[in-house]
Structure formats: C-alpha cells, structure tokens
Design an enzyme around this catalytic site. Structure first.
Site, PDB file in Angstrom:
ATOM      1  N   HIS A 140       0.814  -1.224   0.000  1.00 46.44           N
ATOM      2  CA  HIS A 140       0.000   0.000   0.000  1.00 46.44           C
ATOM      3  C   HIS A 140       0.843   1.267   0.000  1.00 46.44           C
ATOM      4  O   HIS A 140       1.917   1.324   0.588  1.00 46.44           O
ATOM      5  CB  HIS A 140      -1.030   0.003   1.131  1.00 46.44           C
ATOM      6  CG  HIS A 140      -0.466   0.045   2.513  1.00 46.44           C
ATOM      7  ND1 HIS A 140      -0.201   1.233   3.170  1.00 46.44           N
ATOM      8  CD2 HIS A 140      -0.129  -0.938   3.373  1.00 46.44           C
ATOM      9  CE1 HIS A 140       0.269   0.958   4.376  1.00 46.44           C
ATOM     10  NE2 HIS A 140       0.334  -0.346   4.529  1.00 46.44           N
ATOM     11  N   ASP A 142      -0.429   4.420   0.910  1.00 41.24           N
ATOM     12  CA  ASP A 142      -0.718   5.426   1.941  1.00 41.24           C
ATOM     13  C   ASP A 142       0.012   5.116   3.246  1.00 41.24           C
ATOM     14  O   ASP A 142       0.462   3.981   3.475  1.00 41.24           O
ATOM     15  CB  ASP A 142      -2.241   5.546   2.185  1.00 41.24           C
ATOM     16  CG  ASP A 142      -2.876   4.262   2.685  1.00 41.24           C
ATOM     17  OD1 ASP A 142      -2.435   3.170   2.274  1.00 41.24           O
ATOM     18  OD2 ASP A 142      -3.801   4.335   3.520  1.00 41.24           O
ATOM     19  N   ASP A 173       6.323   0.612   6.448  1.00 46.84           N
ATOM     20  CA  ASP A 173       4.862   0.400   6.367  1.00 46.84           C
ATOM     21  C   ASP A 173       4.285   1.449   5.432  1.00 46.84           C
ATOM     22  O   ASP A 173       3.790   2.448   5.873  1.00 46.84           O
ATOM     23  CB  ASP A 173       4.248   0.498   7.773  1.00 46.84           C
ATOM     24  CG  ASP A 173       2.748   0.236   7.778  1.00 46.84           C
ATOM     25  OD1 ASP A 173       2.219  -0.271   6.775  1.00 46.84           O
ATOM     26  OD2 ASP A 173       2.098   0.566   8.795  1.00 46.84           O
ATOM     27  N   GLU A 207      -5.173   1.683   2.539  1.00 46.64           N
ATOM     28  CA  GLU A 207      -5.084   0.536   3.455  1.00 46.64           C
ATOM     29  C   GLU A 207      -5.185   0.971   4.905  1.00 46.64           C
ATOM     30  O   GLU A 207      -5.789   0.290   5.728  1.00 46.64           O
ATOM     31  CB  GLU A 207      -3.757  -0.217   3.223  1.00 46.64           C
ATOM     32  CG  GLU A 207      -3.635  -1.527   3.994  1.00 46.64           C
ATOM     33  CD  GLU A 207      -3.153  -1.383   5.436  1.00 46.64           C
ATOM     34  OE1 GLU A 207      -3.351  -2.331   6.218  1.00 46.64           O
ATOM     35  OE2 GLU A 207      -2.605  -0.327   5.790  1.00 46.64           O
ATOM     36  N   GLU A 208      -4.599   2.131   5.222  1.00 46.78           N
ATOM     37  CA  GLU A 208      -4.569   2.565   6.628  1.00 46.78           C
ATOM     38  C   GLU A 208      -5.946   2.980   7.130  1.00 46.78           C
ATOM     39  O   GLU A 208      -6.122   3.250   8.317  1.00 46.78           O
ATOM     40  CB  GLU A 208      -3.557   3.703   6.821  1.00 46.78           C
ATOM     41  CG  GLU A 208      -2.103   3.296   6.563  1.00 46.78           C
ATOM     42  CD  GLU A 208      -1.537   2.304   7.582  1.00 46.78           C
ATOM     43  OE1 GLU A 208      -2.264   1.898   8.496  1.00 46.78           O
ATOM     44  OE2 GLU A 208      -0.364   1.925   7.445  1.00 46.78           O
ATOM     45  N   ASP A 234       1.033 -10.206   0.895  1.00 45.25           N
ATOM     46  CA  ASP A 234       0.870  -8.798   1.273  1.00 45.25           C
ATOM     47  C   ASP A 234       1.879  -8.459   2.364  1.00 45.25           C
ATOM     48  O   ASP A 234       2.585  -9.338   2.886  1.00 45.25           O
ATOM     49  CB  ASP A 234      -0.581  -8.581   1.771  1.00 45.25           C
ATOM     50  CG  ASP A 234      -0.991  -7.109   1.787  1.00 45.25           C
ATOM     51  OD1 ASP A 234      -0.153  -6.234   1.487  1.00 45.25           O
ATOM     52  OD2 ASP A 234      -2.161  -6.835   2.112  1.00 45.25           O
ATOM     53  N   HIS A 480       3.924   2.786  12.938  1.00 42.28           N
ATOM     54  CA  HIS A 480       2.965   3.849  13.278  1.00 42.28           C
ATOM     55  C   HIS A 480       3.523   4.749  14.386  1.00 42.28           C
ATOM     56  O   HIS A 480       2.777   5.526  14.983  1.00 42.28           O
ATOM     57  CB  HIS A 480       1.607   3.273  13.727  1.00 42.28           C
ATOM     58  CG  HIS A 480       0.853   2.591  12.631  1.00 42.28           C
ATOM     59  ND1 HIS A 480      -0.478   2.251  12.740  1.00 42.28           N
ATOM     60  CD2 HIS A 480       1.231   2.183  11.392  1.00 42.28           C
ATOM     61  CE1 HIS A 480      -0.876   1.655  11.616  1.00 42.28           C
ATOM     62  NE2 HIS A 480       0.159   1.604  10.790  1.00 42.28           N
TER      63      HIS A 480
HETATM   64  C1  LIG Z   1       7.761 -14.909  17.987  1.00 43.58           C
HETATM   65  C2  LIG Z   1       7.107 -13.651  18.360  1.00 43.58           C
HETATM   66  C3  LIG Z   1       7.801 -12.415  17.895  1.00 43.58           C
HETATM   67  C4  LIG Z   1       6.925 -11.207  18.037  1.00 43.58           C
HETATM   68  C5  LIG Z   1       7.242 -10.153  17.090  1.00 43.58           C
HETATM   69  C6  LIG Z   1       6.091  -9.246  16.833  1.00 43.58           C
HETATM   70  C7  LIG Z   1       5.765  -9.154  15.392  1.00 43.58           C
HETATM   71  C8  LIG Z   1       5.514  -7.768  14.901  1.00 43.58           C
HETATM   72  C9  LIG Z   1       6.089  -7.600  13.549  1.00 43.58           C
HETATM   73  C10 LIG Z   1       5.667  -6.744  12.675  1.00 43.58           C
HETATM   74  C11 LIG Z   1       4.596  -5.746  12.947  1.00 43.58           C
HETATM   75  C12 LIG Z   1       3.330  -6.115  12.277  1.00 43.58           C
HETATM   76  C13 LIG Z   1       2.774  -5.008  11.470  1.00 43.58           C
HETATM   77  C14 LIG Z   1       1.782  -5.613  10.546  1.00 43.58           C
HETATM   78  C15 LIG Z   1       1.348  -4.715   9.464  1.00 43.58           C
HETATM   79  C16 LIG Z   1       0.317  -3.792   9.969  1.00 43.58           C
HETATM   80  C17 LIG Z   1      -0.355  -3.069   8.878  1.00 43.58           C
HETATM   81  C18 LIG Z   1      -1.217  -1.996   9.470  1.00 43.58           C
HETATM   82  O1  LIG Z   1      -0.755  -1.075  10.075  1.00 43.58           O
HETATM   83  N1  LIG Z   1      -2.545  -2.118   9.321  1.00 43.58           N
HETATM   84  C19 LIG Z   1      -3.492  -1.255   9.913  1.00 43.58           C
HETATM   85  C20 LIG Z   1      -3.978  -1.776  11.220  1.00 43.58           C
HETATM   86  O2  LIG Z   1      -3.763  -2.929  11.587  1.00 43.58           O
HETATM   87  O3  LIG Z   1      -4.643  -0.991  11.923  1.00 43.58           O
HETATM   88 ZN    ZN Z   2       0.744  -1.322   6.346  1.00 38.89          ZN
HETATM   89 ZN    ZN Z   3       0.111   0.648   8.943  1.00 36.35          ZN
END
Ligand SMILES: CCCCCCCC/C=C\CCCCCCCC(=O)NCC(=O)O
Ligand code: ZN
Ligand code: ZN
Length: 515
Positions: A140, A142, A173, A207-208, A234, A480
C-alpha cells in the site's frame, strides 16, 4: 478370612508406589529429552526446479538508483487520516512518480496498468503459460500521519540518511514493498524477463483506513473477470532478529492469518452541574473505571489455540538449551511459554485478544461537571475467538448499566492459510527467503495488524502476510510510531527478494519432501 495389614505390607506398598513414581519421572524425562533432540516439524523440500534465469544481483548504479527512488517515494506525504481526509494531491504525485521512475513497466506491452478507485494501481503481467494459476503481490501507498514534534530524529517526510538507515514514514509500512516490488519488476523487464506464470500487483491507496476504495474495488474488478489466485502475498510479519529469547539466528515469520478486530464506543451521560458541589462519581470517573476494568481484566491467554503454537514448533530446532526443550515439548510446557509471551506487548499480541483504549473525550470547562464522556476501545481478536464472543466479554467485564456500549466496527479473525509441504505459496515464499537470506529460519505466524489482503479471501484460500524487513529489539515502536526507518542494505535485499520471488513463482510444481 481376615486380611492382616502388617508393617511389612505397608512398606511394600509404599516401595511399589515410590518405584512407580521414579519410573514415571524417568519415562517423562526420557520423552522430553528424546523429543528435544529429534523434534523437527520444519521440513525442507527436495530438489527444486531451477526457475532463476536472471541471477539476483544489483550493480552499484542500480543500488544508487533504487535508493533515490525510495527516498522520493517517502518524501511524498500520502497520508490517510480518515475516509474524508486523504492527501489526494500526494496520491496524484505518487502516481506521477511511479510512471517516471519505472519507465519499463509503464511502457511495456507486456504489462497492463489500471487505476482503481482513483488512486490505487492494478498491474497485470501475463505469463507465457496461461494454464498456470496466477498469484498476486500486494502493498500500500498510503501512510499514517507523522509529526516531527513527537520526537523524530529527522523530519518524517524528509527520507534523510542516518547511520546507514533511511528515516521516514512509510519506510517499513509500506513503501518499501511498493517500491521494492516495482523496482524488481523494472529490473527484470530491463533484462528481458517474461514470466511463465501470470501475476498481478495491487497497490492500495487507503489501506490505513481499511481499503474501502482501493483493495475492495481491485477485488471487485478481479472477481468480475473470474480471476482465482494461487496465492496472495501482502505486507505483514517480518524477519525477527534478537527479539525472541533463546532463538539462535533470525526467524522469518510468514503471517498465515491475521487477527480480527472490534471497536466499541463507551459513553456515560450524567447531569451537568457546578464543580463546587460534585456528585460522588462524575461521567469521567465512571467511564475511567469501565476502561480500567477492561485494561485490568485482559482477554484470556489463548496460546496454543491458534497457529502461534506452530510458530514456536517450527522454530524449535533453532533454539538453544533449555529453550529448545520447552519449544519441542509444548504438550508439557505450553503454560510456561504462554506466561512468558504475555510479558511483552509484541509477543502478548500473539497470545490473546488485545485491548487498546485509543480515544477518550470529555469536559468543556474546568468548573462545569461534564454531562458526557466517551471512549473508543480497539480490540484485536485472537484466531480462536469470534467477534461475537469478544463483544459478550466486553459487556460482562464492564458490567455497569451507566456505561453505554456501542459496537462501531469489527470482523472475525481471517481464515488460516495452509503452510504444509504441498502448499505452493507458502513454500515459494519460504524458498525465496532462503535464497536471499540463507541464515534465516522460516516459520508460520499470525499477523497482529490488518492488511488489504483481508479483502481477498474470495479470490484465494492461501493468503500470506510478510515483507522481508528486519525487525530488531526496539523496532516495534517504529510501526505507526516515531523514527520509522529501513537500512539501505535491507532495502536492497527487499528488491532482490521480490526479484527472486517472481522467478521462483514460475516453478510449475513443488518438489516432494527431501528424502
Ligand atoms: C515470535 C514472536 C515475535 C513477536 C514479534 C512481533 C511481530 C511484529 C512484527 C511486525 C509488525 C506487524 C505489522 C503488521 C502490518 C500492519 C499493517 C497496518 O498497520 N494495518 C493497519 C492496522 O492494523 O490498523
Ligand atoms: Zn501497512
Ligand atoms: Zn500501517
């Protein structure tokens, strides 16, 4: 006949009991130790067909060019604040940027490009063998808002370089994926690549804010064309390095599902009045207690009821002693591990439905009792719970008639995509991780955030959430948050990852298990 209980019989009885106890402990010990040294669910496949016709390398000029392109992408503030507040000027500018820096893609007779929902992009790259089922890559454009005053080391839309990192909103992100995917395709086209297997690229612009115009309309368009996808990849989980105690070497977690969501609005109304004669409880106080009850009484720890158990079992053989014993014997140590995981915010997100109080508003003047107080609470639902179950738990935890609980929005956790030896998408992503990052162990995981891919369930049963960004201690606060950044080396790896993924996806069939 009378049975005589003698001292000898009693001693004999206890002797046998002790023997049984000792034997049981020895057997238990032998089982635990035996499993510790033999347990391995993370199997490797046999001989792969070689689909790499163009070796994944980057010249010094390309490295300079791809970095410049990423920087300009980060400098365009494509912020989504709400459905009515999107920076459409920036989205238009971003469209112009893509056309300028990826001239091969936009001039190629092979690639079909369409704008969807005004600012999202759909690219279709037809393969030479139309019988092969296509796949799709998503990312995405944005980003969430960013304010330098929150403590950024560099202005968030400056894309400045600091100690080998590019700082800026969107660097992890998710502009690294947008630019990484297109840069990889651009370089492949430059080198005369035509895929065997068709594929699509979908770049959402909202997406956000849940993807109502971008992902939703791309899916509608593909459905109207009867498209079915072999797999979808994704954004999502990352390569964990140094964040899991005892794990030797880095681990790439491929999100095989993502958590559900529930957002509720809590409100309290009380008669306004003079602050010199306050009632025992104000609307703010009543609401604050309700919110505190939700925070104090967390949703249940459900470790082992969803795919998070598989995460640790697939990594078990890469843990050092005594962690390896725990991970190989979760039938015995599951409660020990779940207790440890709930201690940190990022690992806690794996084991339960999380509770986040994100907005709290009340009061108009310092000497007026507030007539109204409201708060918004955002829950991220664990794989083994449903939206309805969570809503019931919220009501019973608050249990105060003065607090009005209104459902704002939500959805169930996403279906779990398969990650076995016969699953093309999962195995191709795993192979590509190994090709570009040979030291990394791959494991299934649960994506704790939501992605555009949740709109794609009707197009494919196999949806994965992963981008090969490195995630090290302290990085959770960058999503974020402030000082979002990517290392220059990591961005080069990301381009190579997609470059290799596109070629690996041309493999017709997976090899069988290694013999
Ligand atoms: C074995 C355990 C290890 C834990 C590690 C934590 C994992 C975190 C890794 C990445 C962060 C995840 C971000 C996912 C993308 C989010 C996309 C987004 O912001 N979407 C909007 C929303 O969810 O509100
Ligand atoms: Zn994202
Ligand atoms: Zn995000």
């Amino acid at each position: 006949m009378k049975t005589k209980i003698t001292k000898k019989t009693i001693l004999k009885f206890f002797g046998i009991l002790l023997l049984i106890l000792v034997l049981s402990v020895l057997i238990l010990f032998a089982v635990v130790i035996g499993r510790t040294f033999t347990f391995k669910v993370n199997t490797e496949l046999g001989q792969w067909e070689n689909a790499t016709t163009i070796y994944p390398t980057l010249s010094p000029e390309q490295k300079k060019q791809l970095l410049g392109n990423l920087k300009v992408a980060v400098q365009i503030p494509t912020v989504s604040f709400s459905e009515s507040e999107q920076n459409t000027t920036a989205l238009q500018e971003f469209d112009q940027l893509l056309r300028r820096v990826f001239p091969k893609i936009f001039s190629s007779s092979l690639v079909q490009h369409e704008m969807v929902g005004n600012y999202s992009h759909l690219l279709t790259v037809p393969g030479s063998e139309p019988d092969l089922e296509p796949y799709m890559l998503l990312a995405h454009i944005d980003v969430v808002p960013a304010d330098e005053a929150d403590g950024w080391d560099t202005p968030p839309f400056s894309a400045q370089e600091l100690n080998g990192f590019i700082y800026g909103r969107g660097t992890i992100d998710n502009k690294q994926s947008v630019m990484g995917i297109l840069q990889a395709l651009e370089y492949l086209l430059e080198r005369g690549y035509t895929p065997r297997r068709s594929f699509y690229i979908g770049l959402g612009h909202d997406e956000e804010i849940s993807g109502p115009q971008g992902a939703v309309n791309i899916v509608k368009l593909l459905k109207s064309r009867g498209v079915k996808l072999l797999y979808v990849l994704d954004e999502g989980l990352t390569i964990m390095d140094g964040v899991v105690d005892g794990l030797i070497g880095p681990g790439a977690l491929i999100g095989v599902s993502e958590k559900g969501q529930a957002t509720v609005k809590l409100s309290v109304s009380t008669p306004p009045g003079h602050s010199s004669m306050p009632p025992r409880e104000s609307s703010i106080g009543i609401l604050a207690s309700a919110v505190t009850r939700l925070e104090k009484n967390r949703m249940p720890n459900l470790f082992g009821h969803g795919p998070e158990r598989a995460t640790f079992e697939h990594l078990a053989h890469k843990f050092g002693w005594p962690y390896r014993m725990v991970m190989s014997n979760l039938w015995l140590f599951s409660s020990l591990l779940s207790g440890v995981l709930e201690g940190q915010p990022d690992t806690n997100a794996f084991v339960r439905t999380t509770t986040a109080v994100t907005m709290f508003n009340s009061g108009v003047k310092i000497n007026v009792m507030p007539a109204y107080a409201e708060a918004f609470v955002n829950f991220r639902i664990h794989s083994s719970q449903t939206l309805q179950e969570v809503l019931k738990l919220i009501e019973s935890t608050i249990s105060d008639e003065r607090v009005k609980v209104e459902f704002v929005s939500g959805f169930d956790p996403l279906p779990i995509s398969s990650y076995d030896e016969d699953t093309f998408g999962y195995q191709i992503i795993k192979k590509t991780v190994h090709d570009i990052f040979p030291e990394v162990t791959v494991s299934p995981g649960i994506c704790v955030g939501n992605t555009d891919s949740r709109h794609y369930t009707e197009l494919s049963p196999d949806i994965y959430r992963f981008a090969p960004s490195w995630y090290k201690p302290g990085d959770s606060a960058r999503f974020h948050g402030v000082n979002e950044r990517i290392s220059i080396q990591n961005y080069e790896e990301i381009v190579l990852f997609y470059f290799q993924l596109m070629q690996n996806s041309d493999i017709k069939n997976l090899p069988g298990p290694r013999t």
